[in-house]
Design an enzyme around this catalytic site. Structure first.
Site, PDB file in Angstrom:
ATOM      1  CE1 TYR A  73      -1.085 -16.994  -8.123  1.00  0.00           C
ATOM      2  CE2 TYR A  73      -2.796 -16.522  -6.516  1.00  0.00           C
ATOM      3  CZ  TYR A  73      -1.975 -17.423  -7.153  1.00  0.00           C
ATOM      4  OH  TYR A  73      -2.051 -18.736  -6.815  1.00  0.00           O
TER       5      TYR A  73
ATOM      6  CG  HIS B 143       2.897 -19.408  -4.922  1.00  0.00           C
ATOM      7  ND1 HIS B 143       2.494 -18.191  -5.429  1.00  0.00           N
ATOM      8  CD2 HIS B 143       2.163 -20.334  -5.593  1.00  0.00           C
ATOM      9  CE1 HIS B 143       1.588 -18.371  -6.367  1.00  0.00           C
ATOM     10  NE2 HIS B 143       1.376 -19.671  -6.491  1.00  0.00           N
TER      11      HIS B 143
HETATM   12  N1  LIG Z   1       0.294 -23.419  -6.835  1.00  0.00           N
HETATM   13  C1  LIG Z   1      -0.609 -22.560  -6.385  1.00  0.00           C
HETATM   14  O1  LIG Z   1      -0.465 -22.046  -5.301  1.00  0.00           O
HETATM   15  C2  LIG Z   1      -1.826 -22.235  -7.205  1.00  0.00           C
HETATM   16  C3  LIG Z   1      -1.896 -22.612  -8.547  1.00  0.00           C
HETATM   17  C4  LIG Z   1      -3.077 -22.344  -9.214  1.00  0.00           C
HETATM   18  C5  LIG Z   1      -4.133 -21.730  -8.586  1.00  0.00           C
HETATM   19  N2  LIG Z   1      -4.032 -21.350  -7.271  1.00  0.00           N
HETATM   20  C6  LIG Z   1      -5.128 -20.679  -6.561  1.00  0.00           C
HETATM   21  O2  LIG Z   1      -6.301 -21.408  -6.830  1.00  0.00           O
HETATM   22  C7  LIG Z   1      -7.279 -20.514  -7.311  1.00  0.00           C
HETATM   23  C8  LIG Z   1      -8.269 -21.277  -8.133  1.00  0.00           C
HETATM   24  O3  LIG Z   1      -7.684 -21.667  -9.373  1.00  0.00           O
HETATM   25  P1  LIG Z   1      -8.274 -21.081 -10.688  1.00  0.00           P
HETATM   26  O4  LIG Z   1      -8.276 -19.588 -10.619  1.00  0.00           O
HETATM   27  O5  LIG Z   1      -7.573 -21.728 -11.808  1.00  0.00           O
HETATM   28  O6  LIG Z   1      -9.774 -21.516 -10.526  1.00  0.00           O
HETATM   29  P2  LIG Z   1     -10.898 -22.342 -11.205  1.00  0.00           P
HETATM   30  O7  LIG Z   1     -12.070 -21.803 -10.532  1.00  0.00           O
HETATM   31  O8  LIG Z   1     -10.650 -23.801 -11.171  1.00  0.00           O
HETATM   32  O9  LIG Z   1     -10.846 -21.958 -12.767  1.00  0.00           O
HETATM   33  C9  LIG Z   1     -10.892 -20.662 -13.192  1.00  0.00           C
HETATM   34  C10 LIG Z   1     -11.159 -20.635 -14.706  1.00  0.00           C
HETATM   35  O10 LIG Z   1     -12.479 -21.045 -14.923  1.00  0.00           O
HETATM   36  C11 LIG Z   1     -13.240 -20.018 -15.553  1.00  0.00           C
HETATM   37  N3  LIG Z   1     -14.558 -20.020 -14.921  1.00  0.00           N
HETATM   38  C12 LIG Z   1     -14.835 -19.839 -13.604  1.00  0.00           C
HETATM   39  N4  LIG Z   1     -16.164 -19.940 -13.404  1.00  0.00           N
HETATM   40  C13 LIG Z   1     -16.738 -20.178 -14.612  1.00  0.00           C
HETATM   41  C14 LIG Z   1     -18.080 -20.380 -15.045  1.00  0.00           C
HETATM   42  N5  LIG Z   1     -19.111 -20.355 -14.201  1.00  0.00           N
HETATM   43  N6  LIG Z   1     -18.294 -20.610 -16.361  1.00  0.00           N
HETATM   44  C15 LIG Z   1     -17.262 -20.647 -17.235  1.00  0.00           C
HETATM   45  N7  LIG Z   1     -15.978 -20.461 -16.885  1.00  0.00           N
HETATM   46  C16 LIG Z   1     -15.714 -20.231 -15.583  1.00  0.00           C
HETATM   47  C17 LIG Z   1     -12.478 -18.739 -15.329  1.00  0.00           C
HETATM   48  O11 LIG Z   1     -12.672 -17.832 -16.410  1.00  0.00           O
HETATM   49  P3  LIG Z   1     -13.535 -16.454 -16.257  1.00  0.00           P
HETATM   50  O12 LIG Z   1     -12.618 -15.456 -15.675  1.00  0.00           O
HETATM   51  O13 LIG Z   1     -13.942 -16.186 -17.658  1.00  0.00           O
HETATM   52  O14 LIG Z   1     -14.688 -16.787 -15.366  1.00  0.00           O
HETATM   53  C18 LIG Z   1     -11.030 -19.241 -15.266  1.00  0.00           C
HETATM   54  O15 LIG Z   1     -10.484 -19.360 -16.570  1.00  0.00           O
HETATM   55  C19 LIG Z   1      -6.460 -19.440  -8.019  1.00  0.00           C
HETATM   56  O16 LIG Z   1      -7.199 -18.282  -8.289  1.00  0.00           O
HETATM   57  C20 LIG Z   1      -5.368 -19.252  -7.029  1.00  0.00           C
HETATM   58  O17 LIG Z   1      -5.861 -18.452  -5.960  1.00  0.00           O
HETATM   59  C21 LIG Z   1      -2.885 -21.607  -6.582  1.00  0.00           C
END
Ligand SMILES: NC(=O)c1ccc[n+]([C@@H]2O[C@H](COP(=O)([O-])OP(=O)(O)OC[C@H]3O[C@@H](n4cnc5c(N)ncnc54)[C@H](OP(=O)(O)O)[C@@H]3O)[C@@H](O)[C@H]2O)c1
Length: 312
Positions: free
Chosen positions: A59, A117
């Protein structure tokens, strides 16, 4: 802030965790934020009671997490990070070097949870036989407290890798894709994890489809076209509008995070954002009561057959 025990690790973790990857990478993916602003965002979350941060070598946010943690008490914070695999079979030396570099960027001498990962099903045997013992040795050396594995959800929609990992029982913590649009992990991952007391981190709770209305609509159209949801159950002009109209939720992201939080077997729901207002809104969501039972039941019913999308 609500805290839970992360399965057999015994760690007390906040139910909302800071996700430093995903589409936002703390605002770094499209250079929306300066590094100082991203550090401030992490501190904002920590000061609101979040004690769990998930990052990864891939990341490029470990240094930001390290800078934030350096301003607070390291022992109070649970850091989860991951070794990048890129679909290849890495060597023991590469794993050790990767952890060494992560520790340097994180400004710490141990990580609480170290994951492989995005492990793919076809890679599982190699990693379980050749790399897991190296992770166990690193644990003995005090550099890792607990061993984890995360899936490559878009390439493994049936959670085949995690199903094997949960049978083995070698892993203390797993990270799984789960959200209201695709609830397949309930039977395949969450129930076995409950039975074995494995720590569960949820990714993709909101992601793009549940935060961008046009993507929600196209995702639902795809699910209707494939026969996975009934067109009569959804108003495409205002998808999931009933969540707000019926006063159940403040918005779709609010409902989506609470839906995951209250799913049995989940411990930390990762929330990724680069926007301090979104972080505040998400913290507020995690302070709200469960969705009304009839709303949760309706979401389970509408999406019970959905399996081909991640919402990513
Ligand atoms: N294979 C893996 O290991 C893997 C894969 C994917 C993710 N992950 C981990 O999981 C974590 C969570 O996944 P994610 O980051 O995709 O999280 P998520 O919380 O499901 O989605 C994040 C998205 O939602 C938006 N968002 C968040 N809060 C919001 C709100 N209140 N209103 C409108 N939009 C909102 C964000 O944009 P804004 O920035 O505009 O808020 C971003 O585009 C990652 O950060 C990472 O640490 C791991």
């Amino acid at each position: 802030m609500q805290y839970r025990t992360l399965g057999r690790t015994g760690l007390r973790v906040s139910v909302i965790g800071i996700g430093a990857g995903g589409p936002s990478r703390l605002g770094q993916r499209d250079d929306i934020r300066t590094e100082a602003e991203s550090v401030a965002l992490v501190l904002r979350g920590l000061d609101a009671g979040i004690n769990f941060i998930d990052t990864a070598e891939a990341y490029q946010t470990e240094a930001i997490v390290g800078a934030a943690v350096a301003k607070r008490n390291r022992e109070d914070i649970i850091i989860s990070t991951k070794k990048r695999l890129r679909g290849e079979n890495i060597s023991a030396a590469e794993l050790r070097a990767g952890l060494h570099d992560s520790l340097r960027r994180l400004r710490t001498d141990y990580v609480d949870v170290y994951h492989l990962h995005g492990l793919r099903p076809q890679q599982y045997s190699y990693y379980a036989e050749e790399i897991l013992p190296v992770m166990q040795a690193l644990r003995q050396e005090g550099k890792i407290r607990f061993i984890g594995v995360t899936e490559n959800w878009s390439g493994d929609l049936e959670h085949l890798m995690l199903q094997r990992a949960l049978l083995d029982g070698h892993w203390d913590v797993v990270m799984v894709g789960f959200n209201l649009l695709n609830q397949r992990a309930r039977e395949t991952v969450l129930q076995p994890a409950i039975a074995k007391d494995i720590g569960v981190l949820i990714m993709f709770a909101v992601r793009r489809a549940l935060s961008q209305p046009e993507l929600l609509r196209s995702t639902l159209e795809q699910l209707i076209a494939s026969g996975e949801i009934d067109a009569r159950a959804i108003n495409l002009d205002d998808p999931l509008g009933f969540l707000v109209e019926e006063g159940a939720a403040a918005g779709i992201p609010d409902a989506a995070y609470r839906f995951c939080r209250d799913e049995p077997g989940t411990h930390v729901i990762l929330s990724g954002t680069g926007n301090p207002q979104h972080l505040d809104a998400n913290l507020a969501s995690f302070g709200r009561p469960p969705l009304p039972p009839q709303i949760s039941a309706r979401l389970r019913q509408i999406f019970r057959q959905a399996h081909s999308v991640t919402g990513g």
